[in-house]
Design an enzyme around this catalytic site. Structure first.
Site, PDB file in Angstrom:
ATOM      1  N   LEU A  37       0.798  -1.237   0.000  1.00 11.23           N
ATOM      2  CA  LEU A  37       0.000   0.000   0.000  1.00 11.23           C
ATOM      3  C   LEU A  37       0.829   1.285   0.000  1.00 11.23           C
ATOM      4  O   LEU A  37       0.278   2.380   0.069  1.00 11.23           O
ATOM      5  CB  LEU A  37      -1.013   0.024   1.148  1.00 11.23           C
ATOM      6  CG  LEU A  37      -1.940  -1.204   1.242  1.00 11.23           C
ATOM      7  CD1 LEU A  37      -2.907  -1.034   2.397  1.00 11.23           C
ATOM      8  CD2 LEU A  37      -2.678  -1.452  -0.054  1.00 11.23           C
ATOM      9  N   HIS A  90       2.770   4.147  -1.840  1.00 15.84           N
ATOM     10  CA  HIS A  90       2.691   4.698  -3.192  1.00 15.84           C
ATOM     11  C   HIS A  90       4.061   4.682  -3.871  1.00 15.84           C
ATOM     12  O   HIS A  90       5.052   5.041  -3.232  1.00 15.84           O
ATOM     13  CB  HIS A  90       2.201   6.155  -3.151  1.00 15.84           C
ATOM     14  CG  HIS A  90       0.773   6.290  -2.774  1.00 15.84           C
ATOM     15  ND1 HIS A  90       0.367   6.319  -1.468  1.00 15.84           N
ATOM     16  CD2 HIS A  90      -0.336   6.392  -3.535  1.00 15.84           C
ATOM     17  CE1 HIS A  90      -0.951   6.448  -1.433  1.00 15.84           C
ATOM     18  NE2 HIS A  90      -1.406   6.486  -2.671  1.00 15.84           N
ATOM     19  N   MET A  92       8.461   6.560   4.604  1.00 17.89           N
ATOM     20  CA  MET A  92       8.714   5.121   4.453  1.00 17.89           C
ATOM     21  C   MET A  92       9.986   4.874   3.653  1.00 17.89           C
ATOM     22  O   MET A  92      10.721   3.932   3.935  1.00 17.89           O
ATOM     23  CB  MET A  92       7.516   4.414   3.808  1.00 17.89           C
ATOM     24  CG  MET A  92       6.286   4.383   4.686  1.00 17.89           C
ATOM     25  SD  MET A  92       6.585   3.756   6.365  1.00 17.89           S
ATOM     26  CE  MET A  92       7.195   2.115   6.027  1.00 17.89           C
ATOM     27  N   GLU A  93      10.252   5.718   2.676  1.00 17.89           N
ATOM     28  CA  GLU A  93      11.468   5.571   1.881  1.00 17.89           C
ATOM     29  C   GLU A  93      12.706   5.813   2.735  1.00 17.89           C
ATOM     30  O   GLU A  93      13.705   5.083   2.627  1.00 17.89           O
ATOM     31  CB  GLU A  93      11.434   6.516   0.687  1.00 17.89           C
ATOM     32  CG  GLU A  93      10.475   6.103  -0.407  1.00 17.89           C
ATOM     33  CD  GLU A  93       8.991   6.305  -0.094  1.00 17.89           C
ATOM     34  OE1 GLU A  93       8.161   5.820  -0.879  1.00 17.89           O
ATOM     35  OE2 GLU A  93       8.649   6.935   0.932  1.00 17.89           O
ATOM     36  N   ASP A 112      25.006  -8.233   7.079  1.00 19.43           N
ATOM     37  CA  ASP A 112      25.405  -9.264   6.118  1.00 19.43           C
ATOM     38  C   ASP A 112      26.898  -9.204   5.815  1.00 19.43           C
ATOM     39  O   ASP A 112      27.559 -10.238   5.745  1.00 19.43           O
ATOM     40  CB  ASP A 112      24.609  -9.118   4.821  1.00 19.43           C
ATOM     41  CG  ASP A 112      25.006 -10.166   3.802  1.00 19.43           C
ATOM     42  OD1 ASP A 112      24.876 -11.376   4.107  1.00 19.43           O
ATOM     43  OD2 ASP A 112      25.463  -9.793   2.711  1.00 19.43           O
TER      44      ASP A 112
END
Length: 145
Positions: free
Chosen positions: A61, A63, A99-100, A114
């Site tokens: 959800l 965008h 969110m980015e 990692d």
């Protein structure tokens, strides 16, 4: 997905931070450029930028929005035996880039893990948070320290 079609296109920016805690010897290896997998910070930087650009593919959800810039900064904290990560993401769009920015920080942290896990698997990633956002209908917001 929230309908943002009625919102104005405005300049928007978000800053997120996170941290990876590790053994002092691991931090020393990182600082001295002696990690077995190569240049850890350069790889984490690229991973964070790539992640910010693909956030809508990872977060349901979210965008898909055009990203104007993604800046990542890494701070080695000898006293706290950790690496601080900060991302700053900018766009001109109808919705923000919080969110980015958060995705960039978390994927950069995962990449650090990692790249260093062969040396020390006990690393802890955390303190992920949005610190600032600007633009849009609600204007500026800043986390209280």
């Amino acid at each position: 997905m929230v309908d943002v079609s009625a919102k104005a296109v405005t300049a928007r920016e978000a800053v997120a931070r996170g941290r990876v805690f590790m053994h002092r010897d691991t931090l020393t290896l990182l600082r001295d450029g002696r990690a077995p997998k190569g240049n850890v910070l350069a790889t984490a930087h690229v991973a964070g930028v790539m992640a910010a650009k693909r956030t809508s593919e990872l977060i349901p959800l979210a965008h898909p929005i055009p990203i104007d810039s993604v800046d990542l900064a890494f701070t080695l904290d000898e006293g706290g035996s950790s690496v601080g990560i900060e991302s700053r993401v900018r766009t001109r769009a109808r919705t923000g880039v919080e969110m980015e920015a958060l995705t960039a920080v978390t994927v950069a942290a995962l990449t650090l893990y990692d790249m260093l896990k062969a040396v020390y698997r006990g690393m802890v990633m955390g303190e992920f948070a949005l610190w600032e956002k600007r633009g849009g209908r609600r204007g500026a917001w800043r986390r209280r320290r």
